[in-house]
Design an enzyme around this catalytic site. Structure first.
Site, PDB file in Angstrom:
ATOM      1  N   SER A 102     -22.201 -36.081  -5.807  1.00  0.00           N
ATOM      2  CA  SER A 102     -23.029 -35.450  -6.642  1.00  0.00           C
ATOM      3  C   SER A 102     -22.382 -34.890  -7.838  1.00  0.00           C
ATOM      4  CB  SER A 102     -23.824 -34.364  -6.029  1.00  0.00           C
ATOM      5  OG  SER A 102     -22.839 -33.442  -5.454  1.00  0.00           O
ATOM      6  N   GLN A 104     -21.528 -32.114 -10.022  1.00  0.00           N
ATOM      7  CA  GLN A 104     -21.501 -30.624  -9.711  1.00  0.00           C
ATOM      8  C   GLN A 104     -20.763 -30.100 -10.544  1.00  0.00           C
ATOM      9  OE1 GLN A 104     -18.567 -31.011  -5.945  1.00  0.00           O
ATOM     10  NE2 GLN A 104     -19.893 -32.595  -5.794  1.00  0.00           N
ATOM     11  N   HIS A 106     -18.318 -25.826  -9.697  1.00  0.00           N
ATOM     12  CA  HIS A 106     -17.990 -24.719  -8.910  1.00  0.00           C
ATOM     13  C   HIS A 106     -18.024 -23.672  -9.651  1.00  0.00           C
ATOM     14  CE1 HIS A 106     -17.315 -27.855  -6.092  1.00  0.00           C
ATOM     15  NE2 HIS A 106     -16.300 -28.384  -6.811  1.00  0.00           N
ATOM     16  N   LYS A 129     -14.105 -21.994  -6.492  1.00  0.00           N
ATOM     17  CA  LYS A 129     -13.422 -23.060  -5.871  1.00  0.00           C
ATOM     18  C   LYS A 129     -12.815 -23.902  -6.804  1.00  0.00           C
ATOM     19  CE  LYS A 129     -15.257 -26.977  -2.846  1.00  0.00           C
ATOM     20  NZ  LYS A 129     -16.520 -27.554  -2.524  1.00  0.00           N
ATOM     21  N   GLU A 131     -10.377 -26.797  -7.881  1.00  0.00           N
ATOM     22  CA  GLU A 131      -9.862 -27.784  -7.141  1.00  0.00           C
ATOM     23  C   GLU A 131      -9.063 -28.883  -7.622  1.00  0.00           C
ATOM     24  OE1 GLU A 131     -13.562 -29.005  -5.233  1.00  0.00           O
ATOM     25  OE2 GLU A 131     -13.809 -30.684  -6.710  1.00  0.00           O
ATOM     26  N   HIS A 274     -18.238 -32.453 -12.701  1.00  0.00           N
ATOM     27  CA  HIS A 274     -17.564 -33.684 -12.270  1.00  0.00           C
ATOM     28  C   HIS A 274     -18.190 -34.149 -11.275  1.00  0.00           C
ATOM     29  CE1 HIS A 274     -16.055 -30.275  -9.625  1.00  0.00           C
ATOM     30  NE2 HIS A 274     -16.303 -31.068  -8.641  1.00  0.00           N
ATOM     31  N   ARG A 293     -25.121 -28.182  -7.580  1.00  0.00           N
ATOM     32  CA  ARG A 293     -25.413 -29.675  -7.979  1.00  0.00           C
ATOM     33  C   ARG A 293     -26.315 -29.768  -8.818  1.00  0.00           C
ATOM     34  NH1 ARG A 293     -24.640 -28.850  -2.197  1.00  0.00           N
ATOM     35  NH2 ARG A 293     -22.891 -30.107  -1.493  1.00  0.00           N
ATOM     36  N   LYS A 299     -29.811 -33.765  -2.183  1.00  0.00           N
ATOM     37  CA  LYS A 299     -29.415 -32.226  -1.969  1.00  0.00           C
ATOM     38  C   LYS A 299     -30.270 -31.490  -2.980  1.00  0.00           C
ATOM     39  CE  LYS A 299     -25.352 -32.633   1.162  1.00  0.00           C
ATOM     40  NZ  LYS A 299     -23.929 -32.324   1.309  1.00  0.00           N
TER      41      LYS A 299
END
Length: 419
Positions: A102, A104, A106, A129, A131, A274, A293, A299
């Site tokens: 997806s 999305q 964070h 989050k 990453e 991203h 998302r 979802k």
């Protein structure tokens, strides 16, 4: 006490994962005794203490890594132990991606705390989050907003995009880009970001009916013209993966398409859009599962939160990639601008050895190819290194890795205290 422990790590099966016989996640999990079904998608291997898939020490008691860390402060150092509430601050992963994840972003810590408080059934913890992904195989991703000139050009090349956003907004955007798109003044950049937000909001809040109608028109046009350029082929592929009119397909015209070779990395800070598209990667993140998302997913989509949270930084695809620094003779260090983690990549030819000086914090390493031996100066044992083997290494433990004839490659995530 011992300072090196072999781990058994759990997999996550999501629809976008590669099937068992070609998934690196499945191959690595199999190395520690996990039975693999070749018809099942194996998307992620989780290495860490996250309660959704906690790692287990391969000892007589099947001790959880969480309990090992909590009960032995010296394995973390007192400073790390106290800073992160007796837990590991990072989650280490392998991802094997068959189709796009997806679109999305964070949340940062402030937004994460608010979302957790207001919607705990959706956002499961109050943490941020950030990453980082390091390519294991050729890897594709969408990451950050394209240069403004590219977005403006796409509005002309793909008129369905402009029609969906609204021609008035697109005309305003193109005019702004022509006059100030390459300006480096803070005031112009701030105004550019505001207008970019307006454009992205116009796209992401479009009605499902309009998205479906215009996407169908776009894909039919590209197929009829036998479009063979990279972006057009990407649009067609994403539409095939998420049929029925997903606005995320249009989003790829606004986000950078990034292609990475093995060893190249991208860092995804808070509030940056991203989506991973294909390939295998090593991923490390702060120990959170918060995701907002807005496309390429069946979802829950939280479009308003996503539109309002983004930084709207823009720049080239190449600017998204990280530059590692040398850590040891055969090792590179990827050190993102956050506290929770850094990652070392070690690659040895047959017969070569590598020493990592002691790190003042806990670490986890995974062998991604080849084989060899591992020893620690504070641990008298020697450990086998084989593809898929995972080890926890306690703080202040110098290690020496020796490659067998086949060579050896491993990644090691670690954290040190910042207080």
């Amino acid at each position: 006490m011992a300072s090196i422990y072999r781990l058994q790590c759990k997999t996550q099966s999501y629809d976008w994962g590669k099937l068992g016989d070609v998934s690196k996640v499945a191959a690595y999990a199999k190395a520690s005794g996990t039975a693999v079904d070749n018809d099942k998608p194996y998307a992620e291997l989780w290495m860490g203490t996250h309660p959704n898939a906690p790692s287990i020490v391969m000892d007589d008691k099947n001790t959880s890594l969480r309990d090992l860390v909590k009960d032995n402060v010296n394995l973390s150092t007192k400073a790390v132990y106290e800073q992160y509430n007796s837990d590991l601050p990072f989650l280490f992963k392998i991802l094997s991606i068959r189709k796009a994840l997806s679109i999305q972003a964070h949340p940062d810590k402030t937004l994460g705390a608010r979302l957790f408080k207001e919607f705990p059934q959706i956002y499961k913890d109050p943490n941020h989050k950030p990453e980082m992904a390091v390519a294991l195989t050729p890897f594709e991703a969408l990451c950050g907003f394209r240069p403004l000139e590219e977005i403006a050009k796409h509005m002309e090349t793909y008129p369905e995009l402009a029609e969906l956003i609204g021609n008035d907004i697109c005309n305003e955007f193109r005019s702004r880009v022509k006059d100030n798109g390459s300006s480096t003044s803070e005031g112009d950049i701030a105004q550019n970001k505001e207008l970019l937000k307006k454009v992205f909001a116009g796209l992401m809040t479009s009605s499902e009916e309009e998205v479906k109608k215009l996407l169908s028109k776009l894909i039919a046009r590209l197929n009829d013209s036998k479009a063979d350029d990279t972006i057009s082929k990407l649009l067609i592929r994403l539409d095939q993966q998420y049929p029925g009119g997903d606005v995320g397909v249009f989003s790829s015209l606004m986000l950078n398409y990034v292609v990475m070779e093995p060893g190249q990395a991208i860092f995804l800070g808070a509030n940056e859009p991203h989506a991973y598209l294909s390939g295998d990667c090593v991923e490390c993140m702060a120990a959170s599962d918060n995701v907002v998302r807005a496309g390429l997913t069946p979802k829950f989509k939280d479009v308003d939160v996503l539109v309002n949270m983004l930084t709207y930084r823009y720049g080239s695809a190449e600017s998204q990639k990280m530059t590692p620094v040398k850590f040891a003779d055969h090792s590179n260090l990827y050190d993102p601008p956050i506290d929770e983690f850094a990652v070392i990549w070690t690659k040895l030819n047959g017969g070569e050895t590598e020493k990592h000086q002691s790190i003042e914090g806990p670490s986890i390493l995974i062998v991604t190819s080849g084989s060899g031996k591992l020893s620690g100066e504070t641990d008298k044992n020697t450990f086998d290194l084989k593809e898929g083997y995972v080890y926890f290494v306690g703080a202040n433990t110098p290690i020496v890795a020796e490659a067998a004839e086949s060579g050896l490659e491993f990644y090691r995530a670690y954290s040190v205290a910042t207080n």
